[in-house]
Design an enzyme around this catalytic site. Structure first.
Site, PDB file in Angstrom:
ATOM      1  CB  SER A   1      -7.286   5.589   6.364  1.00  0.00           C
ATOM      2  OG  SER A   1      -7.611   5.339   5.030  1.00  0.00           O
TER       3      SER A   1
ATOM      4  CG  HIS B   1      -2.101   0.942   1.012  1.00  0.00           C
ATOM      5  ND1 HIS B   1      -3.268   0.548   0.393  1.00  0.00           N
ATOM      6  CD2 HIS B   1      -2.268   2.238   1.321  1.00  0.00           C
ATOM      7  CE1 HIS B   1      -4.108   1.568   0.347  1.00  0.00           C
ATOM      8  NE2 HIS B   1      -3.516   2.616   0.902  1.00  0.00           N
TER       9      HIS B   1
ATOM     10  NE  ARG C   1      -8.393  11.361   6.459  1.00  0.00           N
ATOM     11  CZ  ARG C   1      -7.568  10.408   6.004  1.00  0.00           C
ATOM     12  NH1 ARG C   1      -8.013   9.183   5.788  1.00  0.00           N
ATOM     13  NH2 ARG C   1      -6.312  10.671   5.776  1.00  0.00           N
TER      14      ARG C   1
ATOM     15  CG  ASP D   1     -10.783   3.775   5.292  1.00  0.00           C
ATOM     16  OD1 ASP D   1     -10.225   4.784   5.761  1.00  0.00           O
ATOM     17  OD2 ASP D   1     -10.579   3.372   4.132  1.00  0.00           O
TER      18      ASP D   1
ATOM     19  CE  LYS E   1      -7.944   1.766   2.430  1.00  0.00           C
ATOM     20  NZ  LYS E   1      -8.218   3.164   2.676  1.00  0.00           N
TER      21      LYS E   1
HETATM   22  N1  URA Z   1      -4.383   5.973   1.538  1.00  0.00           N
HETATM   23  C1  URA Z   1      -5.410   5.527   2.306  1.00  0.00           C
HETATM   24  O1  URA Z   1      -5.934   4.442   2.112  1.00  0.00           O
HETATM   25  N2  URA Z   1      -5.845   6.327   3.292  1.00  0.00           N
HETATM   26  C2  URA Z   1      -5.276   7.517   3.556  1.00  0.00           C
HETATM   27  O2  URA Z   1      -5.719   8.181   4.487  1.00  0.00           O
HETATM   28  C3  URA Z   1      -4.206   7.975   2.763  1.00  0.00           C
HETATM   29  C4  URA Z   1      -3.772   7.172   1.743  1.00  0.00           C
END
Ligand code: URA
Length: 435
Positions: free
Chosen positions: A183, A82, A168, A161, A187
């Site tokens: 966040s 990620h 956001r 989220d 996930k």
């Molecule tokens: N990627 C995400 O999944 N969440 C964030 O807050 C920032 C980048």
């Protein structure tokens, strides 16, 4: 405790007990707390931060707001990557099929664009027919069958989220270490992975622009992963200039196809291969990072990564001929070359401003639920340090209208500094953080 008191206590630097924060978050999830109240709370967190207990509570509530996927039927160590978000960051599109082609199952759930950064889901949706909203059963079945899935964080996965992320995106509350860390990790923990590689961007185009903050973000995510029994490795990578040349959804897919064919921009390939090597080590398919680099480079050059991407696109209903003919992607009506106003050197690129210019062009969203223009974006052909002649093309703007292209040209001209000084650059692939 009333929502007003929750917001006020946070605003004034106080700590919320776990049960108090849980009630507030669950109230929002169930509809008794309004969007504006959550937006105010997020802004308070942005300024004040969160305590360890609050952060653990937020992760727990987001993780359990939906289903936690069970991929135990998929053999092997499941590893995902990620990114904390960047401009021109299309690494996932190349990396997931690459690592899966080398025998490590990659269950990749991605997001949409956030703030000035692009999102993998918006990019992949430009491929005709490609379905990213797979149900969990379909996701599991595809993982068992081909060992790779590239999907949107499904509504069943961490739905809280999903809502906070979208809120956001339009309320100036992105650049917060606890909000980003929770966040991403909620996930990732919900998608059924065993291990995770984090690409933590650093530099002006990253949410955490400075080194120290990027490191703190990495350590916060690693600690959340550890607390949930997952191995997490982070690499800091440069976002003081865009990654690759393309910025914008369809344009980035086209560039990813070039990388999957063994070509594409050298910086995109280098970051992808470095992250692939980490994933291969975590997945038990390489003994060392150096071995991993060699395996990953070979699989890009000999077509194995490309063929895995073909299998993924076919499995998810997309038109896989995009891998042979990217011209089937959406194309902008207006394509304008823009030129350097003077001779000199590219001294700096304001990467955030370039990302914002792409959003203004329609490649990202300005309001909740806005539609993006899949063909909008830039192809910038210069990098910091390049020597430039007067009137030399710096790139091409892809836009819906001449007026939008003209506006983007002004933005880009201001964002790319051509001067006589030296260009300083962060290392493309920097520090490795493991805890
Ligand atoms: N990627 C995400 O999944 N969440 C964030 O807050 C920032 C980048």
């Amino acid at each position: 405790m009333t929502p007003y008191e929750v917001i006020r206590r946070k605003r004034d630097g106080g700590e919320l007990r776990s049960d108090e924060l849980r009630a507030f978050l669950e109230g929002y999830a169930q509809g008794s707390i309004e969007e504006y109240q959550m937006a105010a709370y997020l802004m308070a967190v942005f300024f004040v931060g969160m305590t360890e207990v609050e952060l653990a509570t937020l992760v727990d509530v987001m993780l359990h707001s939906g289903v936690v996927a069970d991929l135990s039927n998929v053999p092997g160590i499941k590893v995902d990557k990620h990114s904390t978000g960047g401009v021109g960051d299309k690494v996932s599109l190349v990396l997931a099929p690459l690592v899966a082609a080398l025998g490590v199952p990659v269950p990749m759930m991605s997001g949409r664009g956030l703030g000035h950064t692009g999102g993998t889901v918006d990019k992949l949706e430009t491929i005709p027919g490609f379905r990213l909203e797979l149900g969990l059963d379909e996701y599991r079945a595809q993982m068992e069958r081909i060992g790779c899935a590239l999907i949107a964080a499904s509504p069943e996965i961490a739905p809280l989220d999903r809502r906070l992320y979208a809120l956001r995106d339009v309320t100036g509350t992105i650049e917060s270490i606890p909000l980003i860390a929770s966040s991403i990790m909620s996930k990732k923990l919900a998608e059924g992975i065993d291990a995770l590689v984090l690409d933590v961007k650093v530099g002006g185009g990253a949410f955490m622009a400075d080194d120290a903050k990027a490191r703190e973000l990495a350590r916060t995510m690693i600690a959340i992963g550890r607390a949930h029994g997952r191995t997490v490795v982070a690499r800091l990578t440069a976002m003081d200039r865009p990654l690759g040349f393309a910025i914008g959804n369809a344009l980035e897919v086209e560039e990813s196809v070039a990388a999957l064919q063994g070509g594409g921009p050298p910086d995109l390939r280098a970051v992808t291969v470095a992250l692939a090597a980490e994933m291969l080590v975590l997945g038990g398919r390489a003994d060392t990072v150096e071995d991993g680099i060699a395996h990953a480079s070979a699989a890009l050059d000999d077509g194995r990564a490309l063929e895995m991407m073909r299998a993924v696109i076919n499995a998810q209903g997309g038109n896989a001929s995009v891998l042979d003919d990217p011209a089937i992607l959406p194309q902008a009506d207006v394509q304008v070359v823009f030129e350097s106003p003077r001779a000199g050197r590219v001294v700096a690129m304001d990467t955030r401003a370039i990302g914002v210019a792409a959003v203004e062009l329609g490649a990202g969203r300005a309001t909740l639920g806005a539609r993006i223009d899949p063909s909008a974006g830039f192809h910038l052909t210069v990098k910091p340090g390049d020597t430039i002649e007067r009137n030399q093309p710096l790139g091409t703007i892809h836009a819906r209208t001449e007026a939008l292209a003209q506006h983007a040209r002004e933005r880009l001209t201001a964002a790319i500094t051509i001067g006589d000084g030296r260009a300083t650059q962060l290392p493309l692939v920097g520090e490795r953080i493991t805890g």
